[in-house]
Write an enzyme that holds these catalytic residues in place. Structure first.
Site, mmCIF file in Angstrom:
data_model
loop_
_atom_site.group_PDB
_atom_site.id
_atom_site.type_symbol
_atom_site.label_atom_id
_atom_site.label_comp_id
_atom_site.label_asym_id
_atom_site.label_seq_id
_atom_site.Cartn_x
_atom_site.Cartn_y
_atom_site.Cartn_z
ATOM 1 C CG HIS A 1 -4.078 85.761 41.416
ATOM 2 N ND1 HIS A 1 -4.859 86.630 40.695
ATOM 3 C CD2 HIS A 1 -2.793 86.106 41.135
ATOM 4 C CE1 HIS A 1 -4.085 87.444 40.002
ATOM 5 N NE2 HIS A 1 -2.827 87.152 40.250
ATOM 6 C CG ASP A 2 -1.308 88.719 43.015
ATOM 7 O OD1 ASP A 2 -0.680 87.729 43.471
ATOM 8 O OD2 ASP A 2 -0.982 89.308 41.973
ATOM 9 C CE LYS B 1 1.722 90.890 44.075
ATOM 10 N NZ LYS B 1 1.713 91.064 42.640
ATOM 11 C CG HIS C 1 2.019 87.859 47.018
ATOM 12 N ND1 HIS C 1 3.231 87.696 46.393
ATOM 13 C CD2 HIS C 1 1.099 87.344 46.165
ATOM 14 C CE1 HIS C 1 3.041 87.119 45.221
ATOM 15 N NE2 HIS C 1 1.763 86.900 45.050
ATOM 16 C CG HIS D 1 -0.648 82.758 42.105
ATOM 17 N ND1 HIS D 1 -1.011 82.896 43.431
ATOM 18 C CD2 HIS D 1 -0.013 83.915 41.782
ATOM 19 C CE1 HIS D 1 -0.615 84.073 43.863
ATOM 20 N NE2 HIS D 1 0.001 84.717 42.898
ATOM 21 C CG HIS D 2 3.924 83.346 42.408
ATOM 22 N ND1 HIS D 2 4.277 84.075 41.299
ATOM 23 C CD2 HIS D 2 3.063 84.123 43.114
ATOM 24 C CE1 HIS D 2 3.672 85.259 41.329
ATOM 25 N NE2 HIS D 2 2.921 85.309 42.421
HETATM 26 FE FE LIG Z 1 1.055 86.638 42.829
#
Ligand SMILES: [Fe+2]
Length: 345
Positions: free
Chosen positions: A213-214, A217, A242, A266-267
Site C-alpha cells: 500500500h505504501d 514511498k 506517495h 488508503h488515505h
Molecule cells: Fe500511505
C-alpha cells in the site's frame, strides 16, 4: 456484529513465482545441490562450481538478481569473485557463504559494500530461503528507486507473497521509523477482513494490496520521511504524492489491477475529506477502508521521529473518536471487537 464472528488469523495459500533466477557458486557439489533444493519452489537456481564458471554464466545468462558464493574455493576465492561480480553486474545483490573462521573477511566485505549479506555455514533451508527473498526484494527496491521502473515492474508480476513481504520490508526500511509497518498493517487488515467473513479470494487480494500500500514511498525523499517535527505544507504535498506514485508503479501490472484501489484510496476518509480524490463512504473500496484503519492504528502506536508511540488504550480511543469521520463505523466496530479479543498485537 456478534463477537463469535471474530475468527482466528487466516491461513492463506502462498502462490509461487517460479521465474526468479539466482546464481549459486560453490566448489562442493553437495552443498550446491542442498542450497538449490531448499529454494527450488520459489527460485530457479543456476549452479557454478567455481569463480570462473560463475563469471562465465553471469556474462552469458545474466543479469541475476542475486549471486551467492562460497568464500573458500580453489583459485579465485569468494571475496575476489564477488568483487568481480560487482564490476560485471553491479545491480546483482551479492551474498557470501562463510565459515566462522572467515567472519572477519565477511564483515569487512559488508562494510566495504562488496556484499549485501553473509551467511555462516551450515545454513538452514529456511534461513537461505528468507535471505534470497530479502535479496530479491532489495534488488527490486533498488531498481524502483533508481527509476528503472519498467524492468522492475515486469519482475513484480512474478513475485510470490514471501518475496512481496520482503519487498514491503525493503520499502519500510527506507526510514527507521517505518520498519515493519507494511507487514503489521497487512496482518491487522487480514484479521479484520477475516473477522468480517470476507471470502478467501478477497483476503488474498488484500494481502497483496496491503503489503504494497505504501510502495509509492520509494519515491518520497528520505529527508521528508525522517523529518523530526511536523511537515510544512509543501513537504506534506510531497509526502501525499506517495499514493499517486504507488498507483503509477502498480498500474501497468495485470495481477495488481484489482489491488490498485487499496493503494489509491488508503488515505481517503469516510466523510470525504481525505486524499487524493476526496471519495466518501462506500465509494471507497472496502479493503481500502479496512487498510485505512489498520494503517492509522499502527502509525499511532509506533514511535515517530517527533513523538513516542501512543499507549494502546489511548490509540484505541482516538480510533473510536474518528469513527464516522475518518473511518467507516462498521469497520471500527470490527476493530474494537478484535481489540477486546486482544487480537491486535
Ligand atoms: Fe500511505
Amino acid at each position: 456484529m456478534n463477537q463469535s464472528r471474530v475468527n482466528q488469523s487466516p491461513t492463506l495459500e502462498i502462490g509461487s513465482g517460479d521465474d526468479v533466477r539466482v546464481l549459486l557458486v560453490d566448489d562442493e557439489p553437495l552443498v550446491l545441490e542442498g542450497l538449490r533444493r531448499s529454494v527450488h519452489r520459489e527460485f530457479v537456481a543456476d549452479l557454478a562450481s567455481g569463480a570462473e564458471e560463475g563469471l562465465a554464466k553471469l556474462r552469458r545468462d545474466g543479469p541475476y538478481p542475486v549471486v551467492v558464493s562460497d568464500m573458500r574455493m580453489p583459485g579465485m576465492d569468494g571475496a575476489e569473485f564477488l568483487a568481480e561480480v560487482r564490476t560485471v553486474s553491479p545491480d546483482s545483490i551479492r551474498v557470501m557463504l562463510t565459515g566462522h573462521s572467515d567472519m572477519e573477511i565477511a564483515v569487512r566485505a559488508v562494510n566495504e559494500g562488496q556484499i549485501f549479506r553473509f551467511l555462516i555455514k551450515p545454513v538452514t533451508p529456511e534461513a537461505f530461503l528468507a535471505t534470497l527473498r530479502e535479496c530479491v526484494a532489495q534488488y527490486h527496491a533498488a531498481r524502483l528507486e533508481k527509476g528503472q521502473l519498467k524492468i522492475a515492474i515486469d519482475a513484480l508480476e512474478q513475485l510470490d507473497l514471501g518475496t512481496l513481504t520482503a519487498l514491503a520490508r525493503a520499502i519500510d526500511a527506507k526510514s527507521a521509523w517505518t520498519a515493519g509497518h507494511s507487514e503489521r498493517v497487512t496482518n491487522l487488515a487480514l484479521k479484520m477482513g477475516h473477522a468480517m467473513g470476507l471470502p478467501a479470494k478477497s483476503l488474498e487480494l488484500m494481502h497483496r494490496g496491503a503489503l504494497l500500500h505504501d510502495i509509492g514511498k520509494i519515491g518520497t525523499p528520505p529527508a521528508i520521511l525522517d523529518k523530526v517535527g511536523r511537515l510544512d505544507p509543501e513537504e506534506m504535498r510531497i509526502m501525499r504524492e506517495h499514493v499517486k506514485i504507488g498507483v503509477r508503479i502498480l498500474e501497468p501490472i495485470p495481477c495488481f489491477r484489482e489491488a490498485l484501489p487499496m493503494v489509491a484510496q488508503h488515505h481517503e476518509w469516510f466523510d470525504g475529506s481525505g486524499y487524493p480524490a476526496g471519495l466518501a463512504g462506500e465509494n471507497i473500496s472496502l479493503p481500502a477502508r479496512i487498510i485505512a484503519v489498520a494503517d492509522c492504528y499502527d502509525a499511532l502506536v509506533s514511535d515517530r521521529p517527533y513523538r513516542k508511540g501512543l499507549p494502546k488504550r489511548q490509540a484505541l480511543e482516538m480510533m473510536r473518536q474518528n469513527s464516522g469521520t475518518q473511518f467507516d463505523p462498521m469497520i471500527i466496530e470490527v476493530f474494537m471487537l478484535l481489540a477486546r479479543a486482544a487480537q491486535l498485537a
